[in-house]
Design an enzyme around this catalytic site. Structure first.
Site, PDB file in Angstrom:
ATOM      1  N   GLY A 242       0.811  -1.210   0.000  1.00 33.85           N
ATOM      2  CA  GLY A 242       0.000   0.000   0.000  1.00 33.85           C
ATOM      3  C   GLY A 242       0.846   1.261   0.000  1.00 33.85           C
ATOM      4  N   GLY A 243       0.413   2.270  -0.748  1.00 29.58           N
ATOM      5  CA  GLY A 243       1.075   3.561  -0.728  1.00 29.58           C
ATOM      6  C   GLY A 243       2.299   3.698  -1.609  1.00 29.58           C
ATOM      7  N   VAL A 244       2.513   2.758  -2.545  1.00 30.18           N
ATOM      8  CA  VAL A 244       3.707   2.830  -3.397  1.00 30.18           C
ATOM      9  C   VAL A 244       3.399   3.348  -4.801  1.00 30.18           C
ATOM     10  CG1 VAL A 244       4.893   1.001  -2.143  1.00 30.18           C
ATOM     11  CG2 VAL A 244       3.481   0.406  -4.133  1.00 30.18           C
TER      12      VAL A 244
ATOM     13  N   LYS B 160       0.443   2.180  -6.836  1.00 24.34           N
ATOM     14  CA  LYS B 160      -0.154   1.164  -7.715  1.00 24.34           C
ATOM     15  C   LYS B 160      -1.184   1.762  -8.663  1.00 24.34           C
ATOM     16  CE  LYS B 160      -1.837  -1.541  -4.664  1.00 24.34           C
ATOM     17  NZ  LYS B 160      -1.569  -0.629  -3.539  1.00 24.34           N
TER      18      LYS B 160
ATOM     19  N   THR C 179      -1.564   4.917  -9.669  1.00 25.10           N
ATOM     20  CA  THR C 179      -0.902   5.768 -10.661  1.00 25.10           C
ATOM     21  C   THR C 179      -0.234   4.913 -11.729  1.00 25.10           C
ATOM     22  OG1 THR C 179      -0.504   7.467  -8.992  1.00 25.10           O
ATOM     23  CG2 THR C 179       0.815   7.581 -11.004  1.00 25.10           C
TER      24      THR C 179
ATOM     25  N   ASP D  47      -9.636  -2.807  -5.571  1.00 24.68           N
ATOM     26  CA  ASP D  47      -9.286  -2.266  -4.258  1.00 24.68           C
ATOM     27  C   ASP D  47     -10.519  -1.572  -3.676  1.00 24.68           C
ATOM     28  OD1 ASP D  47      -8.323  -0.910  -2.053  1.00 24.68           O
ATOM     29  OD2 ASP D  47      -6.483  -0.249  -3.040  1.00 24.68           O
TER      30      ASP D  47
ATOM     31  N   ASN E   7       9.074   3.324  -7.824  1.00 23.25           N
ATOM     32  CA  ASN E   7       8.540   4.687  -7.815  1.00 23.25           C
ATOM     33  C   ASN E   7       9.283   5.617  -6.853  1.00 23.25           C
ATOM     34  OD1 ASN E   7       6.469   5.154  -9.673  1.00 23.25           O
ATOM     35  ND2 ASN E   7       4.970   4.031  -8.451  1.00 23.25           N
TER      36      ASN E   7
ATOM     37  N   CYS F  79      20.637  20.241  -1.104  1.00 28.72           N
ATOM     38  CA  CYS F  79      19.704  19.630  -0.145  1.00 28.72           C
ATOM     39  C   CYS F  79      20.346  18.400   0.508  1.00 28.72           C
ATOM     40  CB  CYS F  79      18.405  19.246  -0.845  1.00 28.72           C
ATOM     41  SG  CYS F  79      17.224  18.363   0.216  1.00 28.72           S
TER      42      CYS F  79
ATOM     43  N   CYS G 145      17.961  15.430   0.858  1.00 31.86           N
ATOM     44  CA  CYS G 145      17.763  14.746  -0.424  1.00 31.86           C
ATOM     45  C   CYS G 145      18.941  13.828  -0.729  1.00 31.86           C
ATOM     46  CB  CYS G 145      17.599  15.765  -1.549  1.00 31.86           C
ATOM     47  SG  CYS G 145      16.174  16.858  -1.368  1.00 31.86           S
TER      48      CYS G 145
END
Length: 338
Positions: free
Chosen positions: A31-33, A35, A37, A61, A265, A276, A279
């Site tokens: 979850g949250g990776v 999918k 998109t 889902d 992703n 940064c 980063c």
């Protein structure tokens, strides 16, 4: 060392976009990776590169993120995405599908209905399996028959699946329905006389179970054919995501489902002079896991996608984002979708 030069797989989804025979494409991961998109982007690229074919993107889902991703409402009836002539969307609700099977006549006092409810609630993964069966039934009904129907015949179905745990249960569909059918046979043997007195309700349930049995056999055969089915794993370069992705890949191999593509992703491609520090630190961690993946999945198409400058919503931004899947990103190039 062999004299034969080994050529690494193309780090893009071109092989999927140009594949002529694929009927089923599953997209899944933790979850949250990204999918949704990713599945939306794959569908867009398929549609753009194959204008003579029709595609259907389906969400299994319960969160139904496709409506949010495209900024328009979808439901269990397939509908074309605004601005796309050959790409449609639909969202399946597993809960309502489960109720459809167990509620033969809508009467809560019906003992057969109560028994079917008890049977289905005792089988893990039955809601995911039934949601998929609803998809197949819908697709079968929408196919052209001797030129009598104007409904769309889809060349390829793309699934935006639920998070990994649900997806694995979803892929156990044949085993799940074997358990359902065994339970149903047990009930009918034990309470045959009672069921015979229920008349039409019994026949309705029998018809549904028989249909599910036939569809399960058909789909199980197609899922294990790499010319017809493939699974795209989506992850981010973090330990938990990679661990779960490996577990998913191992499970897919056990089920005999083709998997040779991983989308990675939200990557930060920093330069040495990037001011940064946070980063730079984040990129260093990501690079460690990317190196591991390059070694572990050297036979896979590893599609490395940059972290973009904005939320990816709406057809225009999704289309721009989708280009990263077919044209490998070159560090230093723009990640601006606005």
């Amino acid at each position: 060392m062999s004299d034969i030069d080994y050529e690494l797989p193309d780090p893009s989804l071109k092989s999927i976009v140009t594949h002529d025979s694929l009927k089923w494409i599953f997209v899944g991961g933790k979850g949250g990776v990204g999918k949704t998109t990713s599945s939306s982007s794959i569908s867009i690229q398929l549609a753009l590169n194959n204008p003579d074919k029709q595609y259907l993107l389906i969400s299994t889902d319960p969160a139904h993120n496709l409506s949010d991703a495209f900024g328009e409402k979808f439901n269990k009836d397939a509908r074309k995405i605004s601005g796309m002539n050959n790409l449609s969307c639909m969202e399946i609700d597993p809960t309502s599908t489960l109720q459809d099977l167990t509620q033969s006549n809508g009467d809560p006092s019906d003992p057969l209905q109560n028994m079917m409810g008890d049977i289905t609630s005792s089988i893990p993964g039955i809601d995911e399996a039934l949601s998929f069966m609803e998809v197949i039934k819908h697709i079968k009904k929408s196919q052209k028959k001797d030129g009598e129907s104007n409904d769309i015949e889809y060349d390829t179905i793309i699934f935006d699946t639920a998070p990994t745990g649900h997806t694995l249960r979803f892929l156990q569909l044949p085993q799940t329905f074997s358990k359902l059918l065994a339970k149903f046979d047990e009930i009918t043997s034990k309470f045959g006389g009672l069921l015979n007195n229920l008349g039409g309700g019994k026949q309705d349930i029998y018809a549904k179970v028989t249909e599910l049995k036939e569809l399960t056999k058909l789909i199980n055969e197609q899922f294990t054919d790499p010319e017809l089915t493939t699974f795209v794993v989506v992850c981010i370069a973090e330990f938990l995501s990679l661990y779960e992705s490996e577990r998913l890949i191992q499970e897919l191999n056990e089920y005999g489902i083709d998997v040779n593509t991983i989308i990675i992703n939200q990557l930060l491609f920093t330069q040495n002079d990037d001011p940064c520090k946070r980063c730079q630190s984040r990129s260093k961690v990501q690079n460690k896991y990317l190196d591991q993946m390059d070694e572990l999945y050297e036979d896979f198409h590893l599609v490395k996608v940059p972290l973009v400058n904005t939320e990816v919503r709406g057809l225009e931004k999704l289309t721009k984002f989708s280009k990263f899947l077919v044209n490998p990103y070159i560090p230093g190039n723009s990640v601006d979708l606005d």
